[in-house]
Motif scaffolding. Structure first.
Motif, PDB file in Angstrom:
ATOM      1  N   GLY A  38      59.114  59.480  29.359  1.00 25.87           N
ATOM      2  CA  GLY A  38      59.376  60.908  29.185  1.00 25.87           C
ATOM      3  C   GLY A  38      58.158  61.790  29.371  1.00 25.87           C
ATOM      4  O   GLY A  38      58.254  63.015  29.234  1.00 25.87           O
ATOM      5  N   THR A 113      66.085  57.084  29.189  1.00 27.39           N
ATOM      6  CA  THR A 113      66.449  58.445  29.569  1.00 27.39           C
ATOM      7  C   THR A 113      65.208  59.176  30.046  1.00 27.39           C
ATOM      8  O   THR A 113      64.090  58.828  29.647  1.00 27.39           O
ATOM      9  N   ASP A 115      65.078  62.551  29.676  1.00 31.53           N
ATOM     10  CA  ASP A 115      65.050  63.784  28.891  1.00 31.53           C
ATOM     11  C   ASP A 115      63.825  63.766  27.976  1.00 31.53           C
ATOM     12  O   ASP A 115      63.746  62.936  27.055  1.00 31.53           O
ATOM     13  N   VAL A 118      64.553  64.045  24.076  1.00 33.18           N
ATOM     14  CA  VAL A 118      65.106  62.806  23.506  1.00 33.18           C
ATOM     15  C   VAL A 118      64.002  61.764  23.370  1.00 33.18           C
ATOM     16  O   VAL A 118      63.884  61.082  22.340  1.00 33.18           O
ATOM     17  N   CYS A 119      63.167  61.643  24.416  1.00 34.64           N
ATOM     18  CA  CYS A 119      62.063  60.678  24.372  1.00 34.64           C
ATOM     19  C   CYS A 119      61.072  61.021  23.266  1.00 34.64           C
ATOM     20  O   CYS A 119      60.558  60.131  22.582  1.00 34.64           O
ATOM     21  N   TYR A 185      56.509  69.192  24.019  1.00 31.83           N
ATOM     22  CA  TYR A 185      57.305  68.059  23.553  1.00 31.83           C
ATOM     23  C   TYR A 185      56.438  67.025  22.832  1.00 31.83           C
ATOM     24  O   TYR A 185      56.891  66.376  21.893  1.00 31.83           O
TER      25      TYR A 185
END
Length: 292
Positions: A38, A113, A115, A118-119, A185
């Motif tokens: 991610g 994934t 995303d 989410v990661c 993030y």
């Protein structure tokens, strides 16, 4: 040391090694399955190892893996831990870091994934769980945890909070080098990681205890035999129901001592009224036991 003591110590050592292995799996899942796919950078030395690995992959003629850099960056901190914390604690820290490096190398990267949010979340939960379990069982995962434990003794701040403070640098580097979206993030992941650590590793949480008893001497003696805590005494209290003379005792303990308090009360006054509440801030002198 008798045979029973040796068996108990051997069991405790095996338990710590098992927890160290659990941590190695957790951090490997976080790095290889969530953070790296991610583009998220973790906390502390793990994040620094990821940054160096990414830089070497993009701009250097050779690659430095996250696994190798994770162990290399921790090596100087082993010396600090050996001198400032405890020798046995340091040995288990080395075991935890070595196992984590091995598992990061052996566990194949799996892109579940792409995303980044989410990661960030799932990587933080996995790593925070492993780190919190390690600290709760008396071993460190190296890096910022070692610095956090040393500073925690001096400042009284929680390990997770200190972890977050040290990771501003990681977020800034991620932003300047790879874009502020990934930095954002990464910051979310670091914050969640710190919160999960604090949720699991709660031994240093302070609790205020109020005891209303008719046997103050017994209670004071038993508490001071069970734990190293000061007690404030309020005389001439009166129960409103039977109008009996009571004494109120106030003390502050850590959450890890709650079981000791329960034992002390069971032995000294089973009929005492005991109220235990969370404490946000402690000012003044508060004895902090070693965290290992």
């Amino acid at each position: 040391m008798g045979e029973l003591d040796k068996l108990i110590e051997r069991h405790q050592n095996l338990s710590k090694i098992s927890i160290a292995f659990l941590y190695s799996i957790a951090v490997s899942i976080a790095v290889n399955m969530f953070w790296t796919p991610g583009g998220i950078y973790g906390s502390g030395v793990t994040g620094a190892a990821q940054l160096i690995s990414t830089i070497s992959h993009r701009w250097l003629p050779f690659n430095l893996s996250t696994a190798v850099m994770y162990f290399a960056l921790n090596a100087p901190l082993f010396v600090l831990s050996w001198r400032k914390i405890d020798h046995k604690f340091t040995i288990f820290t080395i075991i935890a870091v070595a196992l984590a490096s091995m598992m990061m190398h052996l566990l194949p990267p799996v892109k579940i994934t792409a995303d980044p949010l989410v990661c960030a979340i799932f990587g933080a939960v996995a790593n925070g769980f492993g780190t919190g379990m390690a600290l709760r069982n008396g071993i460190s995962t190296g890096g910022i945890d070692i610095l956090g434990i040393i500073l925690r003794k001096k400042t009284g701040k929680s390990v997770g909070t200190i972890n977050i403070m040290f990771n501003i640098f990681i977020v800034a580097c991620a932003g300047f080098l790879f874009g502020w979206v990934h930095a954002l993030y990464s910051a979310v992941s670091i914050f969640i990681n710190g919160q999960v650590i604090d949720m699991i590793y709660n031994k240093d949480q302070k609790l205020q205890v109020m005891i209303v008893t008719s046997k103050p001497k017994n209670v004071i003696t038993q508490i001071q035999n069970e734990m190293r805590r000061g007690i404030t005494i309020v005389h001439d209290a009166e129960g409103a129901y039977k109008h009996e003379e009571k004494t109120i005792l106030f003390t502050v303990i850590s959450r890890s001592e709650l079981h000791d308090l329960e034992n002390a009360m069971a032995l000294s006054d089973q009929h005492a009224f005991v109220s235990v509440t969370d404490t946000i801030t402690i000012m003044g002198r508060f004895y902090q036991a070693h965290i290992y």
